[in-house]
Motif scaffolding. Sequence first.
Motif, PDB file in Angstrom:
ATOM      1  N   LEU A 302       0.826  -1.210   0.000  1.00 36.35           N
ATOM      2  CA  LEU A 302       0.000   0.000   0.000  1.00 36.35           C
ATOM      3  C   LEU A 302       0.862   1.262   0.000  1.00 36.35           C
ATOM      4  CD1 LEU A 302      -2.872  -1.023   2.471  1.00 36.35           C
ATOM      5  CD2 LEU A 302      -2.803  -1.182  -0.025  1.00 36.35           C
ATOM      6  N   ILE A 303       2.001   1.202   0.682  1.00 35.77           N
ATOM      7  CA  ILE A 303       2.949   2.321   0.605  1.00 35.77           C
ATOM      8  C   ILE A 303       3.464   2.458  -0.825  1.00 35.77           C
ATOM      9  CG2 ILE A 303       5.201   3.145   1.381  1.00 35.77           C
ATOM     10  CD1 ILE A 303       4.643   1.791   4.075  1.00 35.77           C
ATOM     11  N   ALA A 304       3.763   1.304  -1.463  1.00 32.12           N
ATOM     12  CA  ALA A 304       4.252   1.337  -2.845  1.00 32.12           C
ATOM     13  C   ALA A 304       3.198   1.899  -3.793  1.00 32.12           C
ATOM     14  CB  ALA A 304       4.662  -0.075  -3.278  1.00 32.12           C
ATOM     15  N   TRP A 305       1.919   1.549  -3.579  1.00 29.91           N
ATOM     16  CA  TRP A 305       0.841   2.109  -4.394  1.00 29.91           C
ATOM     17  C   TRP A 305       0.810   3.638  -4.245  1.00 29.91           C
ATOM     18  CZ3 TRP A 305      -1.998   0.378  -8.233  1.00 29.91           C
ATOM     19  CH2 TRP A 305      -2.251  -0.990  -8.365  1.00 29.91           C
ATOM     20  N   THR A 306       0.957   4.123  -3.012  1.00 30.10           N
ATOM     21  CA  THR A 306       0.904   5.569  -2.769  1.00 30.10           C
ATOM     22  C   THR A 306       2.053   6.284  -3.482  1.00 30.10           C
ATOM     23  OG1 THR A 306      -0.114   5.168  -0.604  1.00 30.10           O
ATOM     24  CG2 THR A 306       0.893   7.333  -0.959  1.00 30.10           C
ATOM     25  N   VAL A 307       3.259   5.719  -3.383  1.00 30.91           N
ATOM     26  CA  VAL A 307       4.418   6.314  -4.045  1.00 30.91           C
ATOM     27  C   VAL A 307       4.228   6.302  -5.560  1.00 30.91           C
ATOM     28  CG1 VAL A 307       6.887   6.035  -4.476  1.00 30.91           C
ATOM     29  CG2 VAL A 307       5.981   5.740  -2.158  1.00 30.91           C
ATOM     30  N   THR A 308       3.655   5.216  -6.083  1.00 33.86           N
ATOM     31  CA  THR A 308       3.430   5.105  -7.529  1.00 33.86           C
ATOM     32  C   THR A 308       2.465   6.174  -8.019  1.00 33.86           C
ATOM     33  OG1 THR A 308       3.838   2.715  -7.466  1.00 33.86           O
ATOM     34  CG2 THR A 308       2.625   3.572  -9.361  1.00 33.86           C
ATOM     35  N   ALA A 310       1.828   9.044  -6.572  1.00 31.18           N
ATOM     36  CA  ALA A 310       2.493  10.341  -6.451  1.00 31.18           C
ATOM     37  C   ALA A 310       3.430  10.575  -7.629  1.00 31.18           C
ATOM     38  CB  ALA A 310       3.258  10.412  -5.134  1.00 31.18           C
ATOM     39  N   ALA A 311       4.153   9.522  -8.034  1.00 27.62           N
ATOM     40  CA  ALA A 311       5.039   9.650  -9.196  1.00 27.62           C
ATOM     41  C   ALA A 311       4.226   9.877 -10.467  1.00 27.62           C
ATOM     42  CB  ALA A 311       5.901   8.394  -9.327  1.00 27.62           C
ATOM     43  N   GLY A 312       3.058   9.195 -10.567  1.00 29.50           N
ATOM     44  CA  GLY A 312       2.216   9.359 -11.740  1.00 29.50           C
ATOM     45  C   GLY A 312       1.720  10.777 -11.914  1.00 29.50           C
ATOM     46  N   TYR A 313       1.551  11.488 -10.821  1.00 27.80           N
ATOM     47  CA  TYR A 313       1.079  12.878 -10.875  1.00 27.80           C
ATOM     48  C   TYR A 313       2.064  13.761 -11.647  1.00 27.80           C
ATOM     49  CZ  TYR A 313      -0.319  17.520  -9.215  1.00 27.80           C
ATOM     50  OH  TYR A 313      -0.715  18.835  -9.141  1.00 27.80           O
ATOM     51  N   PHE A 314       3.356  13.420 -11.557  1.00 28.62           N
ATOM     52  CA  PHE A 314       4.389  14.263 -12.164  1.00 28.62           C
ATOM     53  C   PHE A 314       4.855  13.758 -13.525  1.00 28.62           C
ATOM     54  CE2 PHE A 314       4.842  14.934  -7.554  1.00 28.62           C
ATOM     55  CZ  PHE A 314       4.743  16.324  -7.491  1.00 28.62           C
ATOM     56  N   LEU A 315       4.193  12.730 -14.080  1.00 31.08           N
ATOM     57  CA  LEU A 315       4.634  12.206 -15.373  1.00 31.08           C
ATOM     58  C   LEU A 315       4.533  13.283 -16.458  1.00 31.08           C
ATOM     59  CD1 LEU A 315       3.150   8.595 -15.765  1.00 31.08           C
ATOM     60  CD2 LEU A 315       5.465   9.275 -15.148  1.00 31.08           C
ATOM     61  N   ILE A 391      -4.218  11.736  -8.349  1.00 31.35           N
ATOM     62  CA  ILE A 391      -3.605  11.859  -7.022  1.00 31.35           C
ATOM     63  C   ILE A 391      -4.663  11.763  -5.922  1.00 31.35           C
ATOM     64  CG2 ILE A 391      -3.707  14.353  -6.707  1.00 31.35           C
ATOM     65  CD1 ILE A 391      -0.693  12.075  -5.989  1.00 31.35           C
ATOM     66  N   SER A 392      -5.921  12.055  -6.244  1.00 28.12           N
ATOM     67  CA  SER A 392      -6.983  11.978  -5.235  1.00 28.12           C
ATOM     68  C   SER A 392      -7.170  10.548  -4.731  1.00 28.12           C
ATOM     69  CB  SER A 392      -8.303  12.507  -5.806  1.00 28.12           C
ATOM     70  OG  SER A 392      -8.847  11.623  -6.780  1.00 28.12           O
ATOM     71  N   LEU A 393      -6.755   9.567  -5.533  1.00 29.94           N
ATOM     72  CA  LEU A 393      -6.946   8.165  -5.151  1.00 29.94           C
ATOM     73  C   LEU A 393      -6.016   7.731  -4.025  1.00 29.94           C
ATOM     74  CD1 LEU A 393      -7.349   6.603  -8.717  1.00 29.94           C
ATOM     75  CD2 LEU A 393      -9.126   7.393  -7.148  1.00 29.94           C
ATOM     76  N   VAL A 394      -5.024   8.566  -3.710  1.00 33.33           N
ATOM     77  CA  VAL A 394      -4.120   8.237  -2.597  1.00 33.33           C
ATOM     78  C   VAL A 394      -4.905   8.020  -1.310  1.00 33.33           C
ATOM     79  CG1 VAL A 394      -2.360   9.242  -1.081  1.00 33.33           C
ATOM     80  CG2 VAL A 394      -2.053   9.289  -3.556  1.00 33.33           C
ATOM     81  N   VAL A 395      -6.040   8.712  -1.151  1.00 33.27           N
ATOM     82  CA  VAL A 395      -6.813   8.612   0.091  1.00 33.27           C
ATOM     83  C   VAL A 395      -7.245   7.175   0.362  1.00 33.27           C
ATOM     84  CG1 VAL A 395      -9.052   9.111  -1.007  1.00 33.27           C
ATOM     85  CG2 VAL A 395      -8.712   9.635   1.398  1.00 33.27           C
ATOM     86  N   PHE A 396      -7.527   6.385  -0.692  1.00 33.66           N
ATOM     87  CA  PHE A 396      -7.959   4.999  -0.489  1.00 33.66           C
ATOM     88  C   PHE A 396      -6.821   4.144   0.073  1.00 33.66           C
ATOM     89  CE2 PHE A 396     -10.974   6.598  -3.608  1.00 33.66           C
ATOM     90  CZ  PHE A 396     -12.177   6.151  -3.070  1.00 33.66           C
ATOM     91  N   PHE A 397      -5.615   4.371  -0.404  1.00 32.32           N
ATOM     92  CA  PHE A 397      -4.485   3.579   0.073  1.00 32.32           C
ATOM     93  C   PHE A 397      -4.047   4.017   1.463  1.00 32.32           C
ATOM     94  CE2 PHE A 397      -4.324   3.507  -4.574  1.00 32.32           C
ATOM     95  CZ  PHE A 397      -4.391   2.145  -4.779  1.00 32.32           C
ATOM     96  N   ALA A 398      -4.113   5.314   1.732  1.00 33.84           N
ATOM     97  CA  ALA A 398      -3.751   5.797   3.066  1.00 33.84           C
ATOM     98  C   ALA A 398      -4.751   5.310   4.114  1.00 33.84           C
ATOM     99  CB  ALA A 398      -3.680   7.325   3.063  1.00 33.84           C
ATOM    100  N   LEU A 399      -6.059   5.454   3.811  1.00 36.29           N
ATOM    101  CA  LEU A 399      -7.082   5.005   4.757  1.00 36.29           C
ATOM    102  C   LEU A 399      -7.062   3.486   4.896  1.00 36.29           C
ATOM    103  CD1 LEU A 399      -9.436   5.636   6.607  1.00 36.29           C
ATOM    104  CD2 LEU A 399     -10.948   5.658   4.613  1.00 36.29           C
ATOM    105  N   GLY A 400      -6.876   2.775   3.782  1.00 38.33           N
ATOM    106  CA  GLY A 400      -6.782   1.322   3.850  1.00 38.33           C
ATOM    107  C   GLY A 400      -5.612   0.875   4.695  1.00 38.33           C
TER     108      GLY A 400
END
Length: 424
Positions: A302-308, A310-315, A391-400
């Motif tokens: 889940l940490i890896a999903w969040t980092v991914t 975040a990286a996708g936001y800057f592609l 980037i809004s989808l980060v909330v699902f991985f953080a809350l999960g």
Amino acid sequence: MYDWACSVYSTSVLTVFLGPYLTSVAEEAADADGFVHPLGIPVRAGSFFAYSVSLSVIVAVLLMPLVGSLADRTGRKKRLLGIAAYVGAGATAAMFFLDGDRYLLGGLLLITANAAQSVAMMLYNSYLPQIARPEERDAVSSRGWALGYASGALVLVANLVLYLGHDGFGLSESEAVRICLASAGLWWGAFAVVPLRRLRDRRLPGGEAPASSGLRQLAATIRHMRRHPLTLAFLLAYLVYNDGIQTVITQASIYGSEELGLEQSTLIVAVLLVQVLAVAGALALGRLADRYGAKRTILGSLIAWTVTLAAGYFLPAGQPVWFFVLAAAIGLVLGGSQALSRSLFSHLVPPGKEAEYFSAYELSDRGMSWLGPLLFGLTYQLTGSYRDAIISLVVFFALGFVLLARVPVRRAIAAAGNPVPERI
């Protein structure tokens, strides 16, 4: 082997070919205003595929609890799995006849295949506690997911060769697509023979299941699960972070095409890259779970999903190589996080309730993944930016992550009446 059999449906049919093709068939049947009229209801042709998928989820929600209870109480799980698998495979193979303006046939076949796939996966997953010892389940589940992604990639490569070179094979584009759709059904049906020949039913005390509606049975399952609040706590965590996973899978291509300006061929190659690397990812995370435990490994994913994300936001736009890097990262964490979630949940199911509880798990996997797309769509509507939406989808991985971290899995396994593995 059932993962190997059925995963081609998700990859070739749902992810790549059916959506655009069924939409084109509906557009062929549309009136001058762009509407089709199933059962006299005006529906915009471009929305017909999405509505068909939604209706298939409703059918699955009604069927899964009823079939799960029936399987647990009668011990005829293999027979029910066979019926669901071959109904789905048959409906998929029949998509060969989806030509001209037969959009109603396409919608009916999609609803049938999708609902049957959900029911079959629920029954298939419920075998895991019966065929693998507690210490084996992470590895067995990971190998199953890996085989599924491998078969999806293999068949998709063959489909793309046929589709891209259809002129050389003397086929029209429509004929090539219909052959690709039908081949997924034939593959599904052919390889389903292997688990159906090898698996064995296990009859449990309790007699025949009473006749009950799907909704009534679902309510009964939830009432029973309330006796195991820690199992419910895990299911809630899974529902949240899996919603994020499913949304990334379905919206990544839109992000690539609309925000990054990538061509369709680039997106197809990215899908193949995800499929191939998901094999390695599932096996690698399975080994990590063997060393560090499934819960810790899922939390790490889940940490890896969040980092991914975040990286996708800057592609940068218009540069496929970075999108391929993003696809590779998704592939590496995708298979493992799903496989280990399945195996961890198997420890939390009370003995004799496997199919019934896995019906609730499958509902979380397939029937409840609507919040993510809603958030994605609303964010884009409010901001006009797909970068903000992704980037809004980060909330699902953080809350999960937070919800899963709070689940005492050892106590939950013991409360369900199962032996606690040395490492979990």
